[in-house]
Write an enzyme that holds these catalytic residues in place. Structure first.
Site, PDB file in Angstrom:
ATOM      1  N   ASP A  75      78.044 -26.369 -39.649  1.00  0.00           N
ATOM      2  CA  ASP A  75      77.694 -27.241 -38.636  1.00  0.00           C
ATOM      3  C   ASP A  75      75.658 -26.290 -38.114  1.00  0.00           C
ATOM      4  O   ASP A  75      74.949 -27.279 -37.670  1.00  0.00           O
ATOM      5  CB  ASP A  75      78.465 -27.397 -37.692  1.00  0.00           C
ATOM      6  CG  ASP A  75      79.521 -28.564 -37.817  1.00  0.00           C
ATOM      7  OD1 ASP A  75      79.232 -28.977 -39.039  1.00  0.00           O
ATOM      8  OD2 ASP A  75      80.400 -28.214 -37.281  1.00  0.00           O
ATOM      9  N   GLU A 150      74.393 -31.516 -28.354  1.00  0.00           N
ATOM     10  CA  GLU A 150      74.932 -31.259 -26.867  1.00  0.00           C
ATOM     11  C   GLU A 150      73.750 -30.903 -25.831  1.00  0.00           C
ATOM     12  O   GLU A 150      73.047 -29.777 -26.762  1.00  0.00           O
ATOM     13  CB  GLU A 150      76.093 -30.805 -26.316  1.00  0.00           C
ATOM     14  CG  GLU A 150      76.308 -29.377 -26.535  1.00  0.00           C
ATOM     15  CD  GLU A 150      76.698 -28.885 -27.348  1.00  0.00           C
ATOM     16  OE1 GLU A 150      75.857 -27.969 -27.996  1.00  0.00           O
ATOM     17  OE2 GLU A 150      77.487 -29.629 -28.731  1.00  0.00           O
ATOM     18  N   ARG A 160      78.320 -14.424 -11.356  1.00  0.00           N
ATOM     19  CA  ARG A 160      78.135 -15.599 -10.984  1.00  0.00           C
ATOM     20  C   ARG A 160      78.441 -17.013 -11.456  1.00  0.00           C
ATOM     21  O   ARG A 160      77.502 -17.627 -12.402  1.00  0.00           O
ATOM     22  CB  ARG A 160      76.712 -15.653 -10.465  1.00  0.00           C
ATOM     23  CG  ARG A 160      76.549 -13.868  -9.419  1.00  0.00           C
ATOM     24  CD  ARG A 160      75.166 -13.889  -8.502  1.00  0.00           C
ATOM     25  NE  ARG A 160      75.441 -14.412  -7.082  1.00  0.00           N
ATOM     26  CZ  ARG A 160      74.597 -14.817  -6.389  1.00  0.00           C
ATOM     27  NH1 ARG A 160      73.532 -14.050  -6.987  1.00  0.00           N
ATOM     28  NH2 ARG A 160      74.478 -15.522  -5.419  1.00  0.00           N
ATOM     29  N   ASP A 179      80.535 -22.894 -13.837  1.00  0.00           N
ATOM     30  CA  ASP A 179      80.005 -22.008 -15.121  1.00  0.00           C
ATOM     31  C   ASP A 179      79.172 -22.867 -15.867  1.00  0.00           C
ATOM     32  O   ASP A 179      78.404 -22.988 -16.269  1.00  0.00           O
ATOM     33  CB  ASP A 179      81.514 -22.014 -15.846  1.00  0.00           C
ATOM     34  CG  ASP A 179      81.944 -20.058 -15.665  1.00  0.00           C
ATOM     35  OD1 ASP A 179      81.688 -19.860 -14.433  1.00  0.00           O
ATOM     36  OD2 ASP A 179      83.326 -19.925 -16.181  1.00  0.00           O
ATOM     37  N   THR A 190      83.305 -33.218 -30.503  1.00  0.00           N
ATOM     38  CA  THR A 190      83.454 -32.167 -31.325  1.00  0.00           C
ATOM     39  C   THR A 190      83.438 -30.780 -31.311  1.00  0.00           C
ATOM     40  O   THR A 190      84.110 -29.880 -31.953  1.00  0.00           O
ATOM     41  CB  THR A 190      84.023 -32.559 -32.955  1.00  0.00           C
ATOM     42  OG1 THR A 190      82.818 -32.960 -33.056  1.00  0.00           O
ATOM     43  CG2 THR A 190      85.125 -34.218 -33.188  1.00  0.00           C
ATOM     44  N   TYR A 192      80.613 -28.224 -28.697  1.00  0.00           N
ATOM     45  CA  TYR A 192      80.827 -27.079 -26.581  1.00  0.00           C
ATOM     46  C   TYR A 192      81.899 -28.097 -26.510  1.00  0.00           C
ATOM     47  O   TYR A 192      83.017 -27.725 -25.593  1.00  0.00           O
ATOM     48  CB  TYR A 192      79.714 -26.934 -26.478  1.00  0.00           C
ATOM     49  CG  TYR A 192      79.620 -26.456 -25.104  1.00  0.00           C
ATOM     50  CD1 TYR A 192      80.798 -25.726 -25.167  1.00  0.00           C
ATOM     51  CD2 TYR A 192      77.956 -25.925 -25.435  1.00  0.00           C
ATOM     52  CE1 TYR A 192      80.391 -24.708 -23.741  1.00  0.00           C
ATOM     53  CE2 TYR A 192      78.444 -24.879 -23.567  1.00  0.00           C
ATOM     54  CZ  TYR A 192      79.210 -24.432 -23.559  1.00  0.00           C
ATOM     55  OH  TYR A 192      79.061 -23.581 -22.713  1.00  0.00           O
ATOM     56  N   SER A 193      81.006 -29.666 -25.712  1.00  0.00           N
ATOM     57  CA  SER A 193      82.343 -30.392 -25.095  1.00  0.00           C
ATOM     58  C   SER A 193      83.379 -30.257 -25.584  1.00  0.00           C
ATOM     59  O   SER A 193      84.664 -30.573 -24.457  1.00  0.00           O
ATOM     60  CB  SER A 193      81.566 -31.917 -24.997  1.00  0.00           C
ATOM     61  OG  SER A 193      82.387 -32.929 -24.551  1.00  0.00           O
ATOM     62  N   PHE A 194      84.470 -30.054 -26.361  1.00  0.00           N
ATOM     63  CA  PHE A 194      85.687 -30.767 -26.685  1.00  0.00           C
ATOM     64  C   PHE A 194      86.186 -28.898 -26.462  1.00  0.00           C
ATOM     65  O   PHE A 194      87.422 -28.978 -25.523  1.00  0.00           O
ATOM     66  CB  PHE A 194      86.077 -30.303 -28.881  1.00  0.00           C
ATOM     67  CG  PHE A 194      87.716 -30.233 -28.846  1.00  0.00           C
ATOM     68  CD1 PHE A 194      88.272 -31.293 -28.540  1.00  0.00           C
ATOM     69  CD2 PHE A 194      87.774 -29.009 -29.404  1.00  0.00           C
ATOM     70  CE1 PHE A 194      89.563 -31.515 -29.206  1.00  0.00           C
ATOM     71  CE2 PHE A 194      89.000 -29.020 -29.415  1.00  0.00           C
ATOM     72  CZ  PHE A 194      89.551 -30.185 -29.936  1.00  0.00           C
ATOM     73  N   SER A 195      85.097 -27.397 -26.489  1.00  0.00           N
ATOM     74  CA  SER A 195      85.952 -26.359 -26.250  1.00  0.00           C
ATOM     75  C   SER A 195      85.695 -26.198 -24.646  1.00  0.00           C
ATOM     76  O   SER A 195      87.105 -25.537 -24.303  1.00  0.00           O
ATOM     77  CB  SER A 195      85.180 -25.447 -26.652  1.00  0.00           C
ATOM     78  OG  SER A 195      85.199 -24.917 -28.472  1.00  0.00           O
TER      79      SER A 195
END
Length: 342
Positions: A75, A150, A160, A179, A190, A192-195
């Site tokens: 990807d 994304e 921090r 974070d 499917t 970074y958003s998924f993770s």
């Protein structure tokens, strides 16, 4: 003569081998393979000689002269190729040499069949939503970029959290320490958003997604909003915690305290070539190896039968009553005409 651009993850030996095979298949089929100069140089370093019959992009031909691009890699390679051809309406087809490969259309074992389908024009073009990303501070635009998957605001220091306010369509939703925050497209749902715990959104759904990452808050749920909405993240100044913006994991911008990141739907989509009509649900099951044991599927139309008995109808002997508390004496749950018990 038709020209097809071949992108390869030249840092991997397997990708170089696949690039050589792809160029040979394209030339044999009567089309002209095209490569970037750096990819050709990587092949020369690997095998000792250039790929025969290959034209070099920008030296021998322009992007506008190319029909489509074949991406050999995972990807990340597709995202890299999309960045390189963004200015041209050039569809890309991915051949997966990585792990999950959600953006890829075929696997390495299907390379010959994939090239054959492309030469025969047995493909359709699918447009995937991209997003425009702008970074503001004091009404000055510090940076402007785009993303297919994304735009992610992340803390710069591991120890921090960053303090943010999330916003949709000019109205604040919530403020919290976290974070980071991911703002994604359906294609990126499917990734970074998924993770980060976001929803899986089918690619043909027109929507934008906002997902907080490890938020220290009672309400920090993923949001799915209109594709015409404006999502924003404002960095609060009550701490000096640093942050960074990542777009598709490739382009990065340091975010000063007080920065504002706005994300909107892009007018320029990314075009992906599709060789088959596999439903996204099937792709989801295959890529994540989801268990589907026990599934029977819907009944066939020719086997469906109408109900043989009617549903029961509430008779006149029953009547509804107003809701009441259990400690109220003498009031039945359902009245049937008789007197309440003492």
């Amino acid at each position: 003569m038709r020209k097809i651009l071949v992108f390869a993850h030249t840092g991997r030996k397997e990708a170089i081998t696949a690039a050589l095979e792809t160029c040979a298949l394209l030339a044999e089929a009567g089309t002209v393979p095209v490569m970037r100069a750096k990819d050709q140089e990587a092949v020369i370093r690997a095998v000792g000689e250039p790929v025969p019959g290959v034209e070099i992009l920008h030296d021998d031909c322009a992007v506008e002269d190319i029909e489509l691009g074949v991406v050999l890699g995972g990807d990340g390679s597709v995202l890299r190729a999309a960045e390189l051809v963004r200015a041209a309406p050039l569809p890309l087809v991915g051949v997966n040499l990585g792990h999950v490969g959600f953006l890829a259309e075929a696997e390495r074992t299907e390379l010959a069949a994939t090239v054959k389908a492309l030469v025969e024009k047995s493909y359709t073009v699918e447009e995937r939503m991209a997003i425009e990303v702008k970074v503001w501070q004091d009404n000055i635009c510090l940076a402007e970029t785009w993303a297919l998957n994304e735009a992610a605001v992340e803390k710069a220091n591991r120890e921090r959290m960053v303090e943010v306010v999330i916003e949709v369509d000019g109205r604040p939703i919530s403020t919290f320490g976290c974070d980071g925050v991911v703002m994604a497209t359906p294609t990126g749902s499917t990734a970074y958003s998924f993770s980060a715990g976001g929803p899986v959104v089918w690619p043909d759904v027109a929507a934008l997604i906002m997902v907080p990452i490890s938020a220290h808050a009672l309400f920090a749920k993923p949001l799915v909003v209109s594709p015409d909405s404006v999502m924003a993240v404002e960095m609060l100044t009550r701490t000096d915690a640093g942050a960074v913006l990542w777009c598709d994991g490739r382009r990065t911008i340091d975010l000063p305290p007080g920065a504002r990141i706005e994300v909107t739907r892009s007018d320029t989509p990314v075009r992906l070539a599709r060789l088959n009509t596999t439903p996204f649900s099937e792709r989801l099951v295959n890529k994540f190896e989801l268990p589907i044991t026990g599934w029977r599927g819907p009944a066939k139309d020719d086997l469906r039968r109408a109900a043989t008995t009617a549903l029961p109808v509430i008779g006149p002997g029953l009547q509804s009553v107003e809701p009441h508390h259990k400690d109220e004496p003498g009031i039945p749950m359902v009245g049937g005409g008789e007197e309440p018990r003492p």
